[in-house]
Scaffold this active site. Sequence first.
Site, PDB file in Angstrom:
ATOM      1  N   LYS A 104      -1.824  23.928  10.548  1.00  7.80           N
ATOM      2  CA  LYS A 104      -0.906  25.000  10.137  1.00  7.80           C
ATOM      3  C   LYS A 104      -0.899  25.161   8.625  1.00  7.80           C
ATOM      4  O   LYS A 104      -0.998  24.167   7.892  1.00  7.80           O
ATOM      5  CB  LYS A 104       0.525  24.673  10.622  1.00  7.80           C
TER       6      LYS A 104
ATOM      7  N   HIS B 294       2.960  28.369   9.462  1.00 14.51           N
ATOM      8  CA  HIS B 294       3.912  27.346   9.915  1.00 14.51           C
ATOM      9  C   HIS B 294       5.346  27.879  10.050  1.00 14.51           C
ATOM     10  O   HIS B 294       6.043  27.549  11.013  1.00 14.51           O
ATOM     11  CB  HIS B 294       3.878  26.161   8.934  1.00 14.51           C
TER      12      HIS B 294
HETATM   13  P1  NDP Z   1       9.116  15.218  20.464  1.00 10.13           P
HETATM   14  O1  NDP Z   1      10.093  16.084  21.196  1.00 10.13           O
HETATM   15  O2  NDP Z   1       7.704  15.201  20.884  1.00 10.13           O
HETATM   16  O3  NDP Z   1       9.717  13.757  20.480  1.00 10.13           O
HETATM   17  C1  NDP Z   1       9.127  12.687  19.797  1.00 10.13           C
HETATM   18  C2  NDP Z   1      10.075  11.506  19.852  1.00 10.13           C
HETATM   19  O4  NDP Z   1      10.268  11.134  21.217  1.00 10.13           O
HETATM   20  C3  NDP Z   1       9.579  10.295  19.138  1.00 10.13           C
HETATM   21  O5  NDP Z   1      10.701   9.667  18.556  1.00 10.13           O
HETATM   22  C4  NDP Z   1       8.990   9.430  20.229  1.00 10.13           C
HETATM   23  O6  NDP Z   1       9.101   8.063  19.911  1.00 10.13           O
HETATM   24  C5  NDP Z   1       9.854   9.793  21.412  1.00 10.13           C
HETATM   25  N1  NDP Z   1       9.122   9.736  22.683  1.00 10.13           N
HETATM   26  C6  NDP Z   1       7.862  10.190  22.937  1.00 10.13           C
HETATM   27  N2  NDP Z   1       7.528   9.988  24.214  1.00 10.13           N
HETATM   28  C7  NDP Z   1       8.589   9.396  24.804  1.00 10.13           C
HETATM   29  C8  NDP Z   1       8.831   8.911  26.118  1.00 10.13           C
HETATM   30  N3  NDP Z   1       7.906   9.006  27.055  1.00 10.13           N
HETATM   31  N4  NDP Z   1      10.043   8.348  26.370  1.00 10.13           N
HETATM   32  C9  NDP Z   1      10.988   8.236  25.411  1.00 10.13           C
HETATM   33  N5  NDP Z   1      10.809   8.683  24.147  1.00 10.13           N
HETATM   34  C10 NDP Z   1       9.612   9.238  23.839  1.00 10.13           C
HETATM   35  O7  NDP Z   1       9.275  15.592  18.908  1.00 10.13           O
HETATM   36  P2  NDP Z   1       8.378  16.174  17.754  1.00 10.13           P
HETATM   37  O8  NDP Z   1       9.358  16.759  16.816  1.00 10.13           O
HETATM   38  O9  NDP Z   1       7.424  15.199  17.233  1.00 10.13           O
HETATM   39  O10 NDP Z   1       7.562  17.386  18.401  1.00 10.13           O
HETATM   40  C11 NDP Z   1       6.261  17.259  18.951  1.00 10.13           C
HETATM   41  C12 NDP Z   1       5.238  17.959  18.094  1.00 10.13           C
HETATM   42  O11 NDP Z   1       5.578  19.327  17.882  1.00 10.13           O
HETATM   43  C13 NDP Z   1       5.131  17.399  16.677  1.00 10.13           C
HETATM   44  O12 NDP Z   1       4.534  16.142  16.633  1.00 10.13           O
HETATM   45  C14 NDP Z   1       4.359  18.515  16.015  1.00 10.13           C
HETATM   46  O13 NDP Z   1       2.999  18.453  16.381  1.00 10.13           O
HETATM   47  C15 NDP Z   1       5.043  19.739  16.630  1.00 10.13           C
HETATM   48  N6  NDP Z   1       6.131  20.242  15.758  1.00 10.13           N
HETATM   49  C16 NDP Z   1       5.971  21.464  15.152  1.00 10.13           C
HETATM   50  C17 NDP Z   1       6.942  21.988  14.357  1.00 10.13           C
HETATM   51  C18 NDP Z   1       6.746  23.320  13.740  1.00 10.13           C
HETATM   52  O14 NDP Z   1       7.521  23.675  12.842  1.00 10.13           O
HETATM   53  N7  NDP Z   1       5.774  24.094  14.139  1.00 10.13           N
HETATM   54  C19 NDP Z   1       8.201  21.267  14.067  1.00 10.13           C
HETATM   55  C20 NDP Z   1       8.307  20.008  14.785  1.00 10.13           C
HETATM   56  C21 NDP Z   1       7.305  19.541  15.594  1.00 10.13           C
HETATM   57  P3  NDP Z   1       7.867   7.106  19.476  1.00 10.13           P
HETATM   58  O15 NDP Z   1       6.910   7.920  18.660  1.00 10.13           O
HETATM   59  O16 NDP Z   1       8.558   6.042  18.709  1.00 10.13           O
HETATM   60  O17 NDP Z   1       7.253   6.594  20.750  1.00 10.13           O
END
Ligand code: NDP
Length: 276
Positions: free
Chosen positions: A76, A109
């Site tokens: 992005k 983005h």
């Molecule tokens: P998510 O909704 O994917 O949640 C991630 C969190 O959930 C982490 O803390 C992770 O912990 C935990 N988690 C993951 N899998 C599990 C599971 N099976 N059980 C319990 N907890 C779990 O959040 P994100 O904000 O990271 O969103 C995903 C993606 O979206 C980002 O990585 C990015 O690529 C994109 N994004 C884009 C944005 C934009 O502005 N365009 C803004 C925000 C995100 P842990 O890692 O410790 O396992």
Amino acid sequence: MARNQTLKLNDGNTIPQLGFGVWQVDADVAEDVVAKALQIGYRHIDTAKIYGNEEGVGRAIANSGIPREELFVTTKLWNEDQGYESTLEAVDKSLERLGLDYVDLYLIHWSQPEKGKYLDTWKAFQEIKASGKARSIGVSNFTEKALQDVLDTGVVPAAHQIELHPYFNQRAMREIDARHGIVTEAWSPLGQGKADLQDATVQEIARAHGATPAQVVIAWHLAIGNVVFPKSVTPERIQENWDAQDLTLSQEEVARIDALTRDDGRIGPDPADFND
Ligand code: NDP
């Protein structure tokens, strides 16, 4: 649901519906977790310049031995790079960090409505697509007005990436996207692993299937046609999230999760107010 199911984009390309997101994954960790995800079977990686981990993602891809055409890589354009010339420079830098000749999807983005640069940026995006540096182009966090302005150029984004999870299901924006043939991508699909996963309905459906709450939420996204890329740095969860493809919810279960959306469900910034 079949594994690695793809959706068709409005430009003829296809996108794997379940991917792997790397926001808040440190640069030195990104290489390892993306390698793990690719080993499990993920073929779609969602990164961004601002995540600071494009190099790590690129190294994992290079070392994976997976043919480039089997992978789908999104990055992005960050806000400070919006504008015609600066966009053309920014894509080259992202490609260099990723070690790739092209990305599969390049997104603006945030719309940054008060800066008024997204149409110049979109013009550059069309050149980037024409040059082959991005196979598909799209937007992220666009307000309804900004999206309409982009549509008025006659070049329809392939995808719109927005905050979307059970407590904030974005029905209205999903309907707008669908009306224009734009695939909706869900960011923070698990609600960042917090309240959405603790919800009593989600937990009850999970128990009924012998699945986890995260799997239920991912299965819901897939069932309603979203592209989704949960993030995790935990190997067991990376596998667990991938296995959600084996879970099929009933229409009634999907409807129960649809009904969880709330007025205060948004976690991240509102695109209308985010102009930094
Ligand atoms: P998510 O909704 O994917 O949640 C991630 C969190 O959930 C982490 O803390 C992770 O912990 C935990 N988690 C993951 N899998 C599990 C599971 N099976 N059980 C319990 N907890 C779990 O959040 P994100 O904000 O990271 O969103 C995903 C993606 O979206 C980002 O990585 C990015 O690529 C994109 N994004 C884009 C944005 C934009 O502005 N365009 C803004 C925000 C995100 P842990 O890692 O410790 O396992």
